[in-house]
Design a protein around this motif. Structure first.
Motif, PDB file in Angstrom:
ATOM      1  N   GLU A  53      -7.263 -12.700  17.624  1.00 26.49           N
ATOM      2  CA  GLU A  53      -6.008 -12.938  18.336  1.00 26.49           C
ATOM      3  C   GLU A  53      -6.255 -13.701  19.639  1.00 26.49           C
ATOM      4  O   GLU A  53      -5.518 -14.632  19.972  1.00 26.49           O
ATOM      5  N   ARG A  64      -1.731 -17.309  10.355  1.00 20.98           N
ATOM      6  CA  ARG A  64      -2.687 -17.124  11.456  1.00 20.98           C
ATOM      7  C   ARG A  64      -3.718 -18.257  11.475  1.00 20.98           C
ATOM      8  O   ARG A  64      -4.100 -18.780  10.436  1.00 20.98           O
ATOM      9  N   VAL A 121      -8.798 -15.163  11.913  1.00 18.17           N
ATOM     10  CA  VAL A 121      -8.716 -13.811  11.345  1.00 18.17           C
ATOM     11  C   VAL A 121     -10.013 -13.054  11.598  1.00 18.17           C
ATOM     12  O   VAL A 121     -11.092 -13.645  11.682  1.00 18.17           O
ATOM     13  N   GLY A 122      -9.871 -11.727  11.697  1.00 13.98           N
ATOM     14  CA  GLY A 122     -11.030 -10.860  11.675  1.00 13.98           C
ATOM     15  C   GLY A 122     -11.455 -10.630  10.234  1.00 13.98           C
ATOM     16  O   GLY A 122     -10.612 -10.540   9.341  1.00 13.98           O
ATOM     17  N   ASP A 127     -10.399  -8.210  14.896  1.00 14.13           N
ATOM     18  CA  ASP A 127      -9.001  -8.641  14.903  1.00 14.13           C
ATOM     19  C   ASP A 127      -8.544  -9.021  16.303  1.00 14.13           C
ATOM     20  O   ASP A 127      -7.820 -10.015  16.483  1.00 14.13           O
ATOM     21  N   GLU A 128      -8.953  -8.226  17.300  1.00  8.38           N
ATOM     22  CA  GLU A 128      -8.590  -8.563  18.680  1.00  8.38           C
ATOM     23  C   GLU A 128      -9.252  -9.873  19.099  1.00  8.38           C
ATOM     24  O   GLU A 128      -8.631 -10.723  19.755  1.00  8.38           O
ATOM     25  N   THR A 142     -12.446  -5.277  18.779  1.00 10.43           N
ATOM     26  CA  THR A 142     -12.498  -5.380  17.321  1.00 10.43           C
ATOM     27  C   THR A 142     -12.485  -6.847  16.916  1.00 10.43           C
ATOM     28  O   THR A 142     -12.051  -7.715  17.693  1.00 10.43           O
ATOM     29  N   VAL A 197     -15.560 -13.173  12.584  1.00  9.87           N
ATOM     30  CA  VAL A 197     -14.283 -13.747  12.994  1.00  9.87           C
ATOM     31  C   VAL A 197     -14.293 -15.182  12.508  1.00  9.87           C
ATOM     32  O   VAL A 197     -15.293 -15.897  12.687  1.00  9.87           O
TER      33      VAL A 197
END
Length: 254
Positions: A120, A169, A172-173, A116-117, A114, A186
């Motif tokens: 990260e 953060r 970010v996604g 988001d992953e 994803t 991203v």
């Protein structure tokens, strides 16, 4: 809040080729200021492509100590690197694959499950290069290249998006793009982008004049929130993009 004009320098050059050459000169000067590991953050889009292609040719290529320069991305579309929409794919084709050691190219991992992953994972990679807080010296990047979209977005930070207010953060996604292509993204966040010795916006073409006029008149657009925390923030425009009423106190013609 938009970046105050007093913290922003605007330079107008003749055309797209002059813009690419001026940007290449600034990039090489920024590299020369740091005798150790250098970190450059690249942007996508059509305007920087000419710069990237220039870096692969002489005399520019010979002036870059490729072994100690690391290349990152401000943002990318959540597509495979060989997809025509990929920002890193464009940069690889333009100069990175021909010039940079592969271990010095740090792509956003769009193979993750994803956005988001991927965010990260990229944040962890950035933190492996910068163990201090983002507001500590020296900055994460030596140079961050940026652009402005037709809606005023920069990187993949779109108007009214929650990501504009993200302060914790680094990456970010982005589930929904505000402009085409309508694919997830991203993006680095403002605090991460601001940790740089220089933030250099590249803006070319008359289709950018309207949004630049709005931006430089003080409208609160995402691109106007982006600035180097302690370093230089420079807007490099060609004459086609430059608003007719640009503040001459912040512009220099070359």
């Amino acid at each position: 809040m938009s970046t105050p004009a007093s913290q922003r320098r605007t330079t107008v050059v003749a055309g797209g080729q002059s813009l690419a050459e001026t940007a290449a000169t600034r990039l090489i000067e920024r590299i020369a200021k740091n005798p150790q590991q250098v970190r450059i953050c690249l942007t996508g889009g059509s305007t920087p492509r000419r710069l990237y292609e220039l870096l692969a040719t002489e005399p520019w290529r010979a002036q870059i100590p490729w072994s100690r320069v690391h290349w990152f991305m401000t943002d990318d579309r959540f597509v495979p690197q060989d997809d025509p929409l990929s920002n890193i794919g464009m940069a690889r084709a333009a100069f990175l694959d021909a010039c940079a050691p592969s271990e010095n190219v740090h792509a956003i991992p769009t193979s993750a499950a994803t956005p988001d992953e991927a965010a990260e994972r990229y944040e962890r990679e950035l933190k492996s290069f910068h163990t201090a807080a983002l507001d500590h010296e020296p900055p994460l990047f030596d140079l961050v290249l940026m652009g402005i979209g037709p809606d005023g977005h920069t990187a993949s930070l779109f108007p009214h998006a929650a990501a504009l207010e993200e302060h914790q953060r680094w990456v970010v996604g982005v589930a929904h793009a505000n402009v085409a292509p309508f694919v997830p993204r991203v993006s680095l966040t403002f605090p991460c982008l601001a940790s740089t010795g220089e933030m250099l916006f590249l803006v070319s073409g008359d289709e950018k004049r309207d949004i630049l006029t709005r931006a430089l008149s003080g409208e609160d657009l995402p691109a106007m929130r982006a600035h180097a925390m302690r370093g230089e923030t420079v807007w490099l425009l060609d004459q086609a993009a430059a608003p007719r009423n640009i503040d001459s106190s912040h512009a220099g013609s070359h």
